[in-house]
Design a protein around this motif. Structure first.
Motif, short mmCIF file in Angstrom:
data_model
loop_
_atom_site.label_atom_id
_atom_site.label_comp_id
_atom_site.label_asym_id
_atom_site.label_seq_id
_atom_site.Cartn_x
_atom_site.Cartn_y
_atom_site.Cartn_z
N ASN A 154 0.85 -1.22 0.13
CA ASN A 154 -0.01 -0.08 -0.05
C ASN A 154 1.49 1.15 -0.53
O ASN A 154 0.60 2.27 0.46
CB ASN A 154 -0.91 -0.12 0.96
CG ASN A 154 -1.94 -1.07 1.31
OD1 ASN A 154 -2.93 -1.24 0.04
ND2 ASN A 154 -2.04 -2.16 2.55
N PHE A 155 2.27 1.25 -0.04
CA PHE A 155 2.33 2.81 -0.59
C PHE A 155 2.73 3.42 -2.15
O PHE A 155 1.73 2.50 -2.66
CB PHE A 155 4.44 1.80 -0.50
CG PHE A 155 4.89 1.92 0.92
CD1 PHE A 155 6.48 2.40 0.75
CD2 PHE A 155 4.36 1.11 1.86
CE1 PHE A 155 6.82 2.01 2.06
CE2 PHE A 155 4.77 1.48 2.69
CZ PHE A 155 5.99 1.85 3.17
N THR A 156 2.51 4.81 -1.95
CA THR A 156 2.99 5.03 -2.72
C THR A 156 4.06 5.90 -3.99
O THR A 156 5.08 4.65 -3.53
CB THR A 156 2.64 6.73 -2.38
OG1 THR A 156 3.28 7.20 -1.59
CG2 THR A 156 1.57 7.16 -1.64
N ALA A 157 4.17 5.36 -4.63
CA ALA A 157 5.03 5.84 -5.53
C ALA A 157 5.89 6.28 -5.20
O ALA A 157 7.35 6.40 -5.21
CB ALA A 157 4.91 6.75 -7.07
N ALA A 158 5.56 7.62 -4.69
CA ALA A 158 6.78 8.56 -4.20
C ALA A 158 7.50 7.72 -3.04
O ALA A 158 8.41 8.27 -1.85
CB ALA A 158 5.61 9.74 -3.63
N ALA A 180 -0.42 -4.49 -3.50
CA ALA A 180 -1.37 -3.50 -4.03
C ALA A 180 -2.51 -3.86 -5.02
O ALA A 180 -2.63 -5.05 -5.30
CB ALA A 180 -0.32 -2.68 -5.17
N SER A 181 -3.85 -3.50 -4.26
CA SER A 181 -4.84 -3.26 -4.37
C SER A 181 -4.70 -2.83 -6.46
O SER A 181 -4.59 -2.55 -6.47
CB SER A 181 -6.15 -3.12 -4.36
OG SER A 181 -7.58 -2.89 -4.83
N TYR A 182 -5.70 -4.37 -7.24
CA TYR A 182 -5.23 -4.13 -8.53
C TYR A 182 -5.84 -4.89 -8.93
O TYR A 182 -6.35 -6.41 -8.45
CB TYR A 182 -3.50 -4.58 -9.07
CG TYR A 182 -3.53 -4.35 -10.46
CD1 TYR A 182 -4.37 -3.36 -11.11
CD2 TYR A 182 -3.24 -5.41 -10.91
CE1 TYR A 182 -3.84 -2.80 -12.48
CE2 TYR A 182 -2.36 -4.65 -12.65
CZ TYR A 182 -3.27 -3.85 -13.13
OH TYR A 182 -2.56 -3.62 -14.82
N SER A 183 -7.49 -4.63 -9.96
CA SER A 183 -8.18 -5.53 -9.95
C SER A 183 -8.83 -4.21 -11.79
O SER A 183 -8.53 -3.76 -12.07
CB SER A 183 -9.64 -6.37 -9.12
OG SER A 183 -9.95 -4.65 -9.18
#
Length: 322
Positions: A154-158, A180-183
């Motif tokens: 759950n980390f951001t790109a930054a 990461a949540s991905y769907s």
């Protein structure tokens, strides 16, 4: 059985990952221990090797069950767990500080009944702790032999960039994975996070590939979540964030996408979950898809979905759906 390396590492993992959030010993746990052990056995017997848990799942009992289930074949398992969640009421019993992570890892090792974990992950970001402190503590875990590889969730790109830079500056151990949540209803990582993962050597472990059940047809437009469902459990939480999350998942836009998935499935003579899983398994940015079965039969259906040969035209149609 196809395996792939996890990010910029030599660790080989299966394209399917067994998520164990449902495993627990409390009466409300969706998957009690006997069925959980049946699931773990079927998953490993099918040739898959990556199993993911966390110290916060069912109050730690998920880790205990997983540890007992894999004890007799520990060397064959890539065992992943996560830390950061509150483990007490004190101010230092949560987050990514050295103080908390050290206690959290030791507690996870005890519950798992092992002296090391293959992949230790920061469950959520902690803006209150300097990332340099977190990465230094994690590097110490690796050097001690208690952890083999590091990841985040759950980390951001930054946040990913800051963590990798901190590890590089100190000559420490970088992250090799991101959960990461991905769907088909959660594609926010595609714009910034996926390119950052590719640039900095992180493999993507995709969780909630069925959109927490929306793509599987478990919920109905305009209706509250059915009693006993995961979304009903979250909606009942006192946290406004949890309720807002549920409301966001049940948005009309997501049901439009679910209807399209169902239409494709009907044309192909299969099920909506099969199509949704086949779509995400074909995404080149995904290293492994995290499945969260409640039963061995559910696991079998999920694995069949990952193996389904989704026609290129159907894949393109879903990917481009407005």
């Amino acid at each position: 059985m196809p395996y792939t390396t996890l990010g910029r590492s030599g660790l080989r993992v299966s394209r399917a990952c067994l998520g164990t959030m449902n495993f627990g010993t409390d009466p409300q746990a969706p998957t009690p221990e006997p069925e959980a052990r049946r699931i773990v056995g079927a998953f490993l017997d099918a040739g898959h090797n990556l199993i993911d848990t966390a110290d916060t799942y069912r109050g730690g009992t998920s880790e205990e069950i997983v540890g007992r289930a894999v004890a007799h074949r520990r060397a064959d398992v890539v065992l992943a767990t996560k830390g950061a969640a509150p483990q007490g009421d004190g101010p230092n019993h949560r987050g990514l500080s050295r103080a908390h992570l050290t206690r959290a890892l030791e507690a996870s090792l005890r519950r798992l009944g092992t002296d090391y974990v293959d992949l230790y992950q920061c469950h959520v970001p902690d803006p209150g702790t300097p990332i340099e402190e977190t990465m230094a503590a994690l590097d110490d875990f690796v050097r001690s032999g208690k952890v083999r590889y590091l990841g985040c969730s759950n980390f951001t790109a930054a946040g990913i960039v800051a963590a990798q830079w901190a590890a590089d500056r100190s000559g420490g151990t970088p992250f090799v994975s991101l959960q990461a949540s991905y769907s088909l209803i959660a594609r926010g990582i595609e714009e910034e996070i996926v390119p950052v993962c590719e640039r900095y050597g992180l493999g993507v472990l995709a969780y909630s590939p069925l959109g927490s059940g929306v793509l599987a047809g478990r919920y109905r437009r305009g209706a509250p979540p059915a009693a006993g469902s995961r979304l009903a459990e979250w909606a009942a939480m006192p946290s406004p964030m949890a309720r807002s999350f549920v409301a966001g998942l049940l948005a009309d836009r997501h049901f439009d996408i679910a209807d399209e998935v169902g239409a494709v499935a009907a044309e192909l003579g299969t099920t909506a979950p099969t199509v949704a899983l086949a779509w995400i398994n074909r995404r080149p940015e995904v290293t492994s898809v995290i499945l969260g079965p409640r039963s061995a039969e559910h696991l079998e259906a999920n694995l069949a979905g990952l193996d389904f040969d989704l026609p290129a035209a159907a894949e393109a149609r879903l990917t481009a759906y407005p």
